[in-house]
Scaffold this active site. Structure first.
Site, mmCIF file in Angstrom:
data_model
loop_
_atom_site.group_PDB
_atom_site.id
_atom_site.type_symbol
_atom_site.label_atom_id
_atom_site.label_comp_id
_atom_site.label_asym_id
_atom_site.label_seq_id
_atom_site.Cartn_x
_atom_site.Cartn_y
_atom_site.Cartn_z
ATOM 1 N N ARG A 1 53.514 73.578 38.257
ATOM 2 C CA ARG A 1 54.088 72.493 39.050
ATOM 3 C C ARG A 1 54.817 72.997 40.310
ATOM 4 O O ARG A 1 54.747 72.386 41.360
ATOM 5 C CB ARG A 1 55.058 71.668 38.199
ATOM 6 N N TRP B 1 67.315 65.683 37.068
ATOM 7 C CA TRP B 1 68.063 66.780 36.418
ATOM 8 C C TRP B 1 67.583 66.973 34.989
ATOM 9 O O TRP B 1 67.792 68.031 34.391
ATOM 10 C CB TRP B 1 69.571 66.500 36.420
ATOM 11 N N ASP C 1 55.774 62.055 46.332
ATOM 12 C CA ASP C 1 55.356 62.072 44.932
ATOM 13 C C ASP C 1 53.983 62.722 44.785
ATOM 14 O O ASP C 1 53.155 62.645 45.694
ATOM 15 C CB ASP C 1 55.321 60.619 44.416
ATOM 16 N N GLU D 1 59.642 47.652 55.163
ATOM 17 C CA GLU D 1 58.196 47.520 54.949
ATOM 18 C C GLU D 1 57.739 48.678 54.056
ATOM 19 O O GLU D 1 58.176 49.816 54.248
ATOM 20 C CB GLU D 1 57.449 47.599 56.293
ATOM 21 N N ILE E 1 59.784 51.524 43.165
ATOM 22 C CA ILE E 1 60.924 51.992 43.952
ATOM 23 C C ILE E 1 61.705 53.104 43.236
ATOM 24 O O ILE E 1 62.435 53.869 43.872
ATOM 25 C CB ILE E 1 61.828 50.794 44.367
ATOM 26 N N LEU F 1 66.613 63.956 66.182
ATOM 27 C CA LEU F 1 66.191 63.407 64.884
ATOM 28 C C LEU F 1 67.255 63.760 63.853
ATOM 29 O O LEU F 1 67.773 64.884 63.867
ATOM 30 C CB LEU F 1 64.855 64.034 64.453
ATOM 31 N N HIS G 1 55.301 71.974 44.454
ATOM 32 C CA HIS G 1 56.529 71.757 45.215
ATOM 33 C C HIS G 1 56.562 72.646 46.454
ATOM 34 O O HIS G 1 56.956 72.205 47.530
ATOM 35 C CB HIS G 1 57.765 72.025 44.346
#
Ligand code: FPP
Length: 225
Positions: free
Chosen positions: A24, A60, A11, A191, A179, A122, A28
């Site tokens: 913006r 969206w 964020d 956590e 969240i 990974l 990104h």
């Protein structure tokens, strides 16, 4: 202990860009550099699953220019990183509502998913067009169908994240402490780590601090120690 699964709500890209007097999308594209740095660090540390909240079902509704810019960035990044995935034994996966993803991007995603399917070191999971309520609702529908047919399995096996262990650590950047309709079911015992750092500034040193914080946690899963 190194967490097996780290998930990140990336964020603050927009705020980071505004601070530099930029659009913006500039935030990104710098955020992609943080994705690279964190992926590299996860490989170094032996983290098995790194999932990144790249785009929610709600996103969206952002202005069309930002959405299409983000999707082009995603397409370019996926194609650019193919070599890194091969070299570092990284499995690439996308989780989310594929019905909303443009066919051109989706076909590239599926190509890279197939290409990396046997990689083991990974698993890098991009949560794209994902939301926690969508995931649970869809799982409930699938479960109900199987239940009616008398062949229902464990509820969790219907979630979009089936087969992936629940996150041990959730990191959210940019000072927000919520969240945001992310992995609602899967974070039952996760956590949480919040940092003021904006995503494009979040690099290895910040990841290391988050892991240190995780190491100091006492996980009890509702039990007494
Ligand atoms: C949140 O910042 C960030 C996003 C909605 C997009 C995250 C996407 C990337 C970093 C690119 C992803 C690329 C790959 C390869 C996964 P925000 O726009 O909500 O920032 P703000 O809260 O400051 O407005």
């Amino acid at each position: 202990m190194i967490p097996s699964h780290v998930t990140i709500i990336m964020d603050g890209n927009g705020r980071w860009a505004r601070k530099q007097g930029e659009e913006r999308l500039f935030g990104h594209s710098n955020g992609v550099e943080s994705v690279r740095a964190c992926t590299e660090y996860a490989v170094e540390k032996g983290i098995r699953y790194l999932s990144l909240f790249a785009f929610s079902e709600e996103n969206w509704n952002r202005p069309e220019a930002e959405v299409s810019g983000l999707m082009s960035l995603m397409l370019k990044s996926v194609m650019d990183e193919r070599e890194t995935f091969a070299k570092n034994d990284i499995r690439f996966m996308v989780i989310g509502n594929r019905e909303h993803i443009a066919p051109e991007l989706l076909s590239k995603i599926e190509m890279v998913e197939n290409e990396t399917i046997n990689n083991k070191r990974l698993t890098l999971i991009i949560m794209l067009s994902y939301s926690g309520k969508w995931d649970i609702q869809r799982a409930a529908e699938l479960y109900a169908k199987d239940y009616a047919a008398g062949c229902a399995k464990d509820f969790e096996s219907y979630l979009a994240t089936a087969g992936i262990p629940d996150p041990d650590l959730l990191i959210r950047t940019s000072g927000e402490q919520r969240i945001s309709n992310y992995m609602l079911w899967q974070t039952a015992y996760t956590e949480f780590y919040f940092t003021e750092t904006l995503w494009p500034d979040f690099r290895k040193a910040d990841f290391e601090i988050a892991l240190k914080s995780y190491e100091s946690r006492d996980r009890r899963y509702g039990l007494i120690k």
